[in-house]
Design a protein around this motif. Structure first.
Motif, PDB file in Angstrom:
ATOM      1  N   GLY A 127       3.212   2.909   5.346  1.00 38.80           N
ATOM      2  CA  GLY A 127       2.669   2.027   4.318  1.00 38.80           C
ATOM      3  C   GLY A 127       2.333   0.660   4.868  1.00 38.80           C
ATOM      4  O   GLY A 127       2.411  -0.350   4.157  1.00 38.80           O
ATOM      5  N   SER A 128       1.958   0.600   6.154  1.00 39.60           N
ATOM      6  CA  SER A 128       1.634  -0.667   6.813  1.00 39.60           C
ATOM      7  C   SER A 128       0.158  -0.977   6.618  1.00 39.60           C
ATOM      8  O   SER A 128      -0.715  -0.298   7.176  1.00 39.60           O
ATOM      9  CB  SER A 128       1.952  -0.574   8.313  1.00 39.60           C
ATOM     10  OG  SER A 128       1.589  -1.753   8.989  1.00 39.60           O
ATOM     11  N   ALA A 129      -0.144  -2.006   5.830  1.00 37.93           N
ATOM     12  CA  ALA A 129      -1.534  -2.313   5.496  1.00 37.93           C
ATOM     13  C   ALA A 129      -1.742  -3.817   5.420  1.00 37.93           C
ATOM     14  O   ALA A 129      -0.797  -4.596   5.280  1.00 37.93           O
ATOM     15  CB  ALA A 129      -1.919  -1.659   4.166  1.00 37.93           C
ATOM     16  N   VAL A 130      -3.002  -4.221   5.518  1.00 41.23           N
ATOM     17  CA  VAL A 130      -3.381  -5.630   5.435  1.00 41.23           C
ATOM     18  C   VAL A 130      -4.620  -5.750   4.555  1.00 41.23           C
ATOM     19  O   VAL A 130      -5.280  -4.758   4.220  1.00 41.23           O
ATOM     20  CB  VAL A 130      -3.683  -6.214   6.833  1.00 41.23           C
ATOM     21  CG1 VAL A 130      -2.438  -6.269   7.688  1.00 41.23           C
ATOM     22  CG2 VAL A 130      -4.773  -5.397   7.532  1.00 41.23           C
TER      23      VAL A 130
ATOM     24  N   LEU B 146      -8.026   1.931   1.977  1.00 37.32           N
ATOM     25  CA  LEU B 146      -8.843   2.674   2.935  1.00 37.32           C
ATOM     26  C   LEU B 146      -8.065   2.903   4.230  1.00 37.32           C
ATOM     27  O   LEU B 146      -7.494   1.973   4.804  1.00 37.32           O
ATOM     28  CB  LEU B 146     -10.131   1.908   3.242  1.00 37.32           C
ATOM     29  CG  LEU B 146     -11.145   2.600   4.162  1.00 37.32           C
ATOM     30  CD1 LEU B 146     -11.683   3.871   3.515  1.00 37.32           C
ATOM     31  CD2 LEU B 146     -12.285   1.649   4.500  1.00 37.32           C
ATOM     32  N   MET B 147      -8.050   4.152   4.649  1.00 37.90           N
ATOM     33  CA  MET B 147      -7.473   4.519   5.947  1.00 37.90           C
ATOM     34  C   MET B 147      -8.622   4.819   6.903  1.00 37.90           C
ATOM     35  O   MET B 147      -9.426   5.717   6.663  1.00 37.90           O
ATOM     36  CB  MET B 147      -6.578   5.754   5.789  1.00 37.90           C
ATOM     37  CG  MET B 147      -6.003   6.299   7.089  1.00 37.90           C
ATOM     38  SD  MET B 147      -5.251   7.928   6.795  1.00 37.90           S
ATOM     39  CE  MET B 147      -4.559   8.291   8.409  1.00 37.90           C
TER      40      MET B 147
ATOM     41  N   ARG C  56      -3.099  -0.460   9.049  1.00 37.05           N
ATOM     42  CA  ARG C  56      -3.054  -0.755  10.485  1.00 37.05           C
ATOM     43  C   ARG C  56      -1.622  -0.598  10.954  1.00 37.05           C
ATOM     44  O   ARG C  56      -0.680  -0.777  10.171  1.00 37.05           O
ATOM     45  CB  ARG C  56      -3.563  -2.166  10.787  1.00 37.05           C
ATOM     46  CG  ARG C  56      -2.611  -3.285  10.403  1.00 37.05           C
ATOM     47  CD  ARG C  56      -3.107  -4.643  10.878  1.00 37.05           C
ATOM     48  NE  ARG C  56      -3.256  -4.679  12.317  1.00 37.05           N
ATOM     49  CZ  ARG C  56      -2.281  -4.977  13.171  1.00 37.05           C
ATOM     50  NH1 ARG C  56      -1.070  -5.227  12.705  1.00 37.05           N
ATOM     51  NH2 ARG C  56      -2.500  -5.001  14.468  1.00 37.05           N
ATOM     52  N   PRO C  57      -1.404  -0.248  12.237  1.00 44.36           N
ATOM     53  CA  PRO C  57      -0.042  -0.071  12.730  1.00 44.36           C
ATOM     54  C   PRO C  57       0.753  -1.359  12.625  1.00 44.36           C
ATOM     55  O   PRO C  57       0.221  -2.459  12.796  1.00 44.36           O
ATOM     56  CB  PRO C  57      -0.239   0.335  14.203  1.00 44.36           C
ATOM     57  CG  PRO C  57      -1.639   0.849  14.271  1.00 44.36           C
ATOM     58  CD  PRO C  57      -2.403   0.079  13.251  1.00 44.36           C
TER      59      PRO C  57
ATOM     60  N   ALA D 190       0.862  -1.182   0.000  1.00 46.61           N
ATOM     61  CA  ALA D 190       0.000   0.000   0.000  1.00 46.61           C
ATOM     62  C   ALA D 190       0.895   1.227   0.000  1.00 46.61           C
ATOM     63  O   ALA D 190       2.025   1.178   0.510  1.00 46.61           O
ATOM     64  CB  ALA D 190      -0.928   0.002   1.221  1.00 46.61           C
ATOM     65  N   PRO D 191       0.427   2.336  -0.552  1.00 51.33           N
ATOM     66  CA  PRO D 191       1.259   3.542  -0.604  1.00 51.33           C
ATOM     67  C   PRO D 191       1.658   4.028   0.788  1.00 51.33           C
ATOM     68  O   PRO D 191       0.841   4.030   1.710  1.00 51.33           O
ATOM     69  CB  PRO D 191       0.361   4.564  -1.300  1.00 51.33           C
ATOM     70  CG  PRO D 191      -0.670   3.754  -2.024  1.00 51.33           C
ATOM     71  CD  PRO D 191      -0.879   2.520  -1.208  1.00 51.33           C
TER      72      PRO D 191
END
Length: 507
Positions: free
Chosen positions: A317-320, A287-288, A503-504, A197-198
């Motif tokens: 850029g931490s995403a799931v 989505l943030m 997500r963190p 993710a960006p």
């Protein structure tokens, strides 16, 4: 010292304890004199800690509420242990107050056993319990707890050893509570798998809609100000009703974010986040989610407790990937009551029966009496006048008080969901409370006794799809806290790993 007889060791410790007490009594403490006696009295019966817990609940967000509950639970266990077991097991007279200046004396002197200190146990238990959920809040509470513990020696009502043992018991109580109910830090990361993710460290490319009317809890800082401080190049859209319906504003923001190759953000409660799912999926944009509502269940399950958490995840850029629950009408009208077949999505839960009725009553009465009293009123009314819902579930006719379907398996023993370990497990967590002879009473008794899973009136299963038909015309359904007319027949299923959410990092 190990070669000394035990009576000599006890006398030596006793002499050291009394010497420490007299040195504190003889020392002049000008700054402490107007503060510590009052602080000590304020902690009587845990009132100081209950007040701090109320403040954390009101202003601390999801993490603050968890910390408040854990702190109070730890205090309750410590207080009960010290007052019922500790003081009865060891009878010790209170210190003689001759050496303590009169101005330090408490107006009401305690008469129970001096060993161990109940105030110190409660203070240490509360502070440790809070710290186990939030290090920041724990660090803020710790000096107050230490001051209360020291005040018990300063005012002459305890020996130092009473305070030290009481504090140790308090810390032990907090860890015992954590052993029974793990803290958030002990839980495994709730979502997987990680995905690309960006990373937007300054917010360039982020379009975020903030809904200030989503029933948010009071916050110490304005979320818009936090966003603009942490992500100065982000575009922040503050939703106002005269701008048109919220879904339209969210659609435009998601389209704009996709056009920039950026990120779509939403700040609000679960209902607002739910409304953002459709445009996020339609435009295939990450989505943030920023917590800005009353409960923020989806954000909490992601590990996003604060606006700062969400901003940090975006910067890294931490995403799931997360599953999305889907409600598809199998009748002539859609799940929102309109004549079409577009699906409606849910990120948390779907329900039929008693819960939608509870939501309806709560929404009707909360403006008049407040949220918690309205919820209690709803429970009382349902228990008094509610009727089970009749429908066909996967081809079998059923009479139900409640049908619950969670987007992912929930960690809870009964009907009420608590938390998910995995937001991409591919399953629906289905739970049904059946109707029957004296079903309401039997279900209530079983729930209070913790035996709900063992009664025949309760059933649970993990499924990938659920077909429900034969619903009465006036049936209401609830999804992610929103209330809507239900079609006469519907299909529940999932879109596996369909949504990219920040997500963190747990590394």
């Amino acid at each position: 010292m190990s070669d000394l007889p035990r009576p000599h060791i006890r006398r030596l410790f006793g002499a050291t304890d009394r010497l420490a007490f007299h040195r504190v009594a003889a020392r002049s403490w000008p700054a402490a004199q107007p503060v510590l006696p009052r602080l000590s009295r304020s902690a009587d019966h845990g009132l100081l800690w209950f007040g701090i817990a109320a403040g954390m609940w009101a202003f601390g967000g999801a993490r603050g509420r968890r910390a408040a509950v854990r702190g109070v639970a730890s205090l309750a266990l410590a207080s009960g242990t010290v007052n019922t077991l500790g003081k009865s097991a060891v009878r010790r007279s209170r210190p003689v107050l001759d050496a303590v200046p009169v101005i330090r004396h408490l107006s009401s002197q305690p008469i129970t056993s001096s060993f161990p200190s109940g105030h110190s146990a409660s203070a240490a238990a509360f502070a440790t319990g809070v710290a186990l959920e939030s290090r920041g809040l724990g660090a803020a509470v710790a000096p107050v707890a230490a001051s209360v513990a020291f005040s018990r020696v300063y005012t002459g009502v305890h020996y130092p050893s009473d305070v030290l043992v009481g504090a140790a018991l308090g810390v032990g109580a907090a860890y015992a509570v954590r052993g029974m109910v793990p803290s958030r830090a002990q839980m495994p990361p709730p979502a997987r798998p990680r995905t690309d993710a960006p990373a937007l460290p300054d917010g360039e490319g982020l379009v975020v809609v903030v809904n200030p009317s989503s029933g948010a809890q009071p916050q110490l800082m304005d979320p818009v100000r936090q966003l603009k401080t942490a992500l100065p190049r982000a575009e922040v859209v503050l939703y106002e009703e005269d701008a048109g319906p919220l879904p339209k504003v969210l659609e435009e923001a998601a389209r704009d974010a996709a056009r920039r190759g950026g990120v779509f953000g939403v700040c609000g409660g679960d209902g607002t986040v739910n409304a953002a799912v459709t445009p996020a999926l339609r435009h295939d944009v990450p989505l943030m989610v920023l917590p800005g509502g009353t409960f923020n269940h989806f954000a909490a399950d992601l590990g996003v407790d604060t606006v700062a958490d969400a901003c940090a995840a975006l910067a890294e850029g931490s995403a799931v990937r997360a599953d999305v629950g889907r409600i598809k009408s199998l009748a002539g009208t859609g799940p929102d009551g309109r004549t079409h077949t577009e699906p409606v999505y849910f990120l948390n839960t779907f329900s039929l029966g008693a819960y939608p009725e509870l939501v309806r009553i709560r929404e009707e009465w909360s403006p008049k009496v407040g949220g918690p009293p309205a919820a209690l009123l709803g429970v009382a009314q349902i228990l008094h006048t509610g009727q089970p819902l009749r429908a066909v579930v996967n081809g079998k006719a059923r009479s139900m008080w409640l049908l619950f379907a969670g987007n992912g398996a929930y960690r809870s023993a009964g009907i009420a969901p608590v938390r998910r370990h995995d937001l991409a497990d591919g399953v629906l967590d289905v739970r049904i409370a059946h109707g029957g002879h004296f079903a309401r009473t039997r279900l209530l008794v079983a729930a209070l006794a913790g035996q709900l899973a063992k009664t025949r009136l309760y059933a649970s299963a993990k499924a990938q799809r659920l077909v429900i038909s034969g619903l009465p015309e006036d049936t209401q359904m609830a999804y992610d806290g929103e209330l809507a007319p239900a079609p006469s027949a519907l299909l529940l299923d999932k879109l596996p790993e369909a949504l990219t959410v920040y997500r963190p990092s747990s590394d």
